[in-house]
Enzyme design. Structure first.
Site, short mmCIF file in Angstrom:
data_model
loop_
_atom_site.label_atom_id
_atom_site.label_comp_id
_atom_site.label_asym_id
_atom_site.label_seq_id
_atom_site.Cartn_x
_atom_site.Cartn_y
_atom_site.Cartn_z
N CYS A 1 -21.33 -14.05 -22.48
CA CYS A 1 -21.20 -14.53 -23.40
C CYS A 1 -21.92 -14.81 -24.48
CB CYS A 1 -20.61 -16.48 -23.18
SG CYS A 1 -21.70 -16.26 -21.88
N1 NDP Z 1 -17.86 -19.48 -17.62
C1 NDP Z 1 -17.66 -18.07 -19.46
O1 NDP Z 1 -18.20 -19.46 -20.43
C2 NDP Z 1 -18.55 -17.24 -19.23
C3 NDP Z 1 -17.99 -16.25 -17.50
N2 NDP Z 1 -18.30 -15.13 -17.85
C4 NDP Z 1 -18.45 -14.64 -16.30
O2 NDP Z 1 -16.80 -14.79 -15.69
C5 NDP Z 1 -17.55 -14.34 -14.62
C6 NDP Z 1 -16.51 -15.23 -13.98
O3 NDP Z 1 -16.85 -16.85 -14.55
P1 NDP Z 1 -16.34 -18.07 -14.70
O4 NDP Z 1 -15.14 -18.11 -14.10
O5 NDP Z 1 -16.63 -18.81 -15.71
O6 NDP Z 1 -17.15 -18.81 -13.19
P2 NDP Z 1 -16.02 -19.35 -11.66
O7 NDP Z 1 -17.72 -19.67 -10.64
O8 NDP Z 1 -15.64 -20.28 -12.27
O9 NDP Z 1 -15.35 -18.54 -11.17
C7 NDP Z 1 -15.46 -17.42 -10.15
C8 NDP Z 1 -14.10 -17.16 -9.41
O10 NDP Z 1 -15.04 -16.36 -8.73
C9 NDP Z 1 -14.95 -16.34 -6.92
N3 NDP Z 1 -15.31 -15.98 -6.04
C10 NDP Z 1 -16.55 -16.08 -5.77
N4 NDP Z 1 -17.02 -15.52 -4.79
C11 NDP Z 1 -16.58 -14.49 -5.09
C12 NDP Z 1 -16.48 -13.12 -4.60
N5 NDP Z 1 -17.47 -13.11 -3.69
N6 NDP Z 1 -15.54 -12.03 -4.65
C13 NDP Z 1 -14.49 -11.60 -5.12
N7 NDP Z 1 -14.34 -13.55 -5.80
C14 NDP Z 1 -15.36 -14.57 -5.99
C15 NDP Z 1 -14.57 -17.57 -7.07
O11 NDP Z 1 -13.14 -18.22 -6.22
P3 NDP Z 1 -12.82 -17.92 -4.75
O12 NDP Z 1 -14.20 -18.09 -4.05
O13 NDP Z 1 -11.54 -19.28 -5.23
O14 NDP Z 1 -12.69 -16.12 -4.79
C16 NDP Z 1 -13.65 -18.32 -9.25
O15 NDP Z 1 -12.13 -17.81 -8.99
C17 NDP Z 1 -19.38 -14.36 -13.92
O16 NDP Z 1 -19.12 -13.53 -13.76
C18 NDP Z 1 -19.65 -15.48 -15.14
O17 NDP Z 1 -20.68 -14.65 -15.59
C19 NDP Z 1 -18.87 -14.41 -18.74
C20 NDP Z 1 -18.75 -14.76 -19.59
C21 NDP Z 1 -18.30 -16.36 -19.44
C1 X2W Z 2 -24.53 -22.70 -19.19
C2 X2W Z 2 -24.58 -21.32 -18.37
O1 X2W Z 2 -24.86 -22.03 -17.75
N1 X2W Z 2 -24.20 -20.13 -18.68
C3 X2W Z 2 -24.63 -19.34 -17.84
C4 X2W Z 2 -23.51 -18.06 -18.43
C5 X2W Z 2 -23.27 -17.29 -17.78
C6 X2W Z 2 -23.08 -15.50 -17.58
O2 X2W Z 2 -21.84 -15.76 -18.14
O3 X2W Z 2 -23.13 -14.91 -17.15
P1 X2W Z 2 -22.82 -13.09 -17.15
O4 X2W Z 2 -22.56 -13.22 -18.37
O5 X2W Z 2 -24.42 -12.90 -16.66
O6 X2W Z 2 -22.21 -13.07 -16.55
C7 X2W Z 2 -26.15 -19.11 -18.12
O7 X2W Z 2 -26.81 -19.09 -18.27
O8 X2W Z 2 -26.91 -18.39 -16.60
#
Ligand code: NDP
Ligand code: X2W
Length: 345
Positions: free
Chosen positions: A149
């Protein structure tokens, strides 16, 4: 085309569900979780009633690749590295939202993520999907690594000035702020209401895992670029990222010239909007949309530029850009399913 979402109980996952449920070319076929099986997605998220009637299912890569054309991985870093090779069967295309496949050098991944890196063949195959700057490779990709992000906002802001050699690629400072949904749905002290509300904090000083990702891309654009200073702060809002970048100009340039460079560079990119000279975007102005809005300024006293870039972290910073990339991978219109405008106020 049939699409699956793995990690459907997370914030990235439900944003993908929202976009895929309203997409003209993809059908949301199935949703997966590592912790829940045969549980309605609406149990966790009642707002999905009549939008996603699907049950969450246990992750079964063989079944997924037999049934689906596209798989979106919205799982934590570490989990994607293990899952993605198993999903590249039967011509299935994989779009990974985690940090696992972004860094080409596995030692960098180990150092910054403190986890086991993905295997070399997967890392080699993964195409970095900063869409506006890598369209031709994205169109051919079967394994897509969606940018982080913060890197999305920072790199879209820096790209025109770096590519035109308007700024010095040494000594760049990126000051970044994110809303709490950037940390995902998991609970922690940092995102506890009483700790975060009415507060503003810096975190991961000089240790953020997005530092090597931004530096890797800057080196591809200018191989003389040196390490950046990158600071991240937590804003007491739900969605939104702002990066404010400072860099030294190579030769004196007026604000009007810099602004013209940005306007010309992005004139054909629907999702990047350059603000009129002298105006700067706020995070609310892109909330819920796939836009990245940019404002630029020149300080003639210091010879420095200021570049302000805003995105919605869950859209252009995650699910929105993932759909934008998938559209290109499958030969669809780049904006398909992404024409939703910002929600304001
Ligand atoms: N939030 C954001 O703004 C952004 C997030 N990302 C990346 O996108 C990905 C998802 O982020 P986000 O949705 O925010 O995170 P969340 O913590 O909200 O969701 C993570 C998801 O992964 C599942 N999960 C957890 N452990 C495992 C595992 N070992 N194997 C498979 N699934 C698993 C969880 O649910 P369950 O336990 O039900 O499987 C849940 O559905 C991350 O890699 C994050 O860094 C990237 C850019 C921006
Ligand atoms: C607000 C906040 O905590 N943001 C997260 C964004 C993490 C993320 O998106 O992680 P990857 O892109 O590395 O999967 C952080 O700064 O670590």
């Amino acid at each position: 085309m049939k699409a699956a979402v793995i990690g459907a109980t997370g914030y990235g996952g439900i944003e993908l569900i929202r976009l895929l449920s309203n997409h003209p070319n993809f059908t949301l076929h199935s949703v997966y979780s590592s912790s829940k099986d045969q549980v309605p997605a609406t149990d966790d998220y009642p707002h999905l009633k009549d939008i996603c009637p699907l049950p969450l299912m246990k992750i079964d890569p063989e079944k997924i690749t037999n049934e689906c054309d596209a798989v979106f991985l919205a799982v934590p870093s570490g989990a994607s590295a293990a899952l993605s090779p198993k999903l590249l069967e039967n011509n299935t295309k994989v779009i990974d939202l985690s940090g696992d496949l972004r860094l080409k050098d596995p030692e960098h991944y180990e150092k910054w993520y403190k986890k086991e890196p993905a295997g070399p063949s997967v890392l080699e195959q993964a195409v970095y999907g900063l869409t506006e700057w890598n369209r031709e490779a994205v169109k051919k990709a079967t394994l897509l690594s969606n940018p982080g992000c913060y890197p999305t906002a920072a790199l879209l802001g820096l790209a025109p000035a770096i590519q035109a050699e308007a700024i010095d690629s040494t000594g760049i400072i990126i000051d970044a702020k994110s809303g709490v949904s950037g940390a995902g749905r998991g609970l922690s002290l940092a995102v506890h209401f009483a700790e975060m509300n009415d507060n503003f904090k810096i975190y991961k000083v000089n240790q953020h895992q997005h530092i090597p990702e931004i530096e890797q891309q800057l080196r591809l654009w200018d191989n003389s670029s040196s390490p950046i200073t990158f600071s991240t702060h937590l804003l007491p809002i739900t969605r939104g990222i702002m990066t404010t970048t400072y860099a030294q100009m190579k030769q004196p340039m007026t604000a009007a010239e810099l602004h013209q460079l940005y306007e010309e560079t992005y004139q054909n990119d629907f999702f990047v909007r350059v603000r009129p000279l002298g105006e700067f975007p706020g995070v609310k102005e892109v909330a819920g949309s796939n836009f990245c809005d940019i404002g630029v300024a020149v300080d003639e006293r210091t010879n420095r530029v200021t570049i302000v870039s805003v995105i919605d972290n869950l859209m252009k910073g995650a699910a929105g850009q993932a759909i934008q990339n998938a559209n290109l991978m499958f030969g669809f219109e780049e904006t398909a399913g992404l024409r939703g405008f910002p929600i304001y106020p």
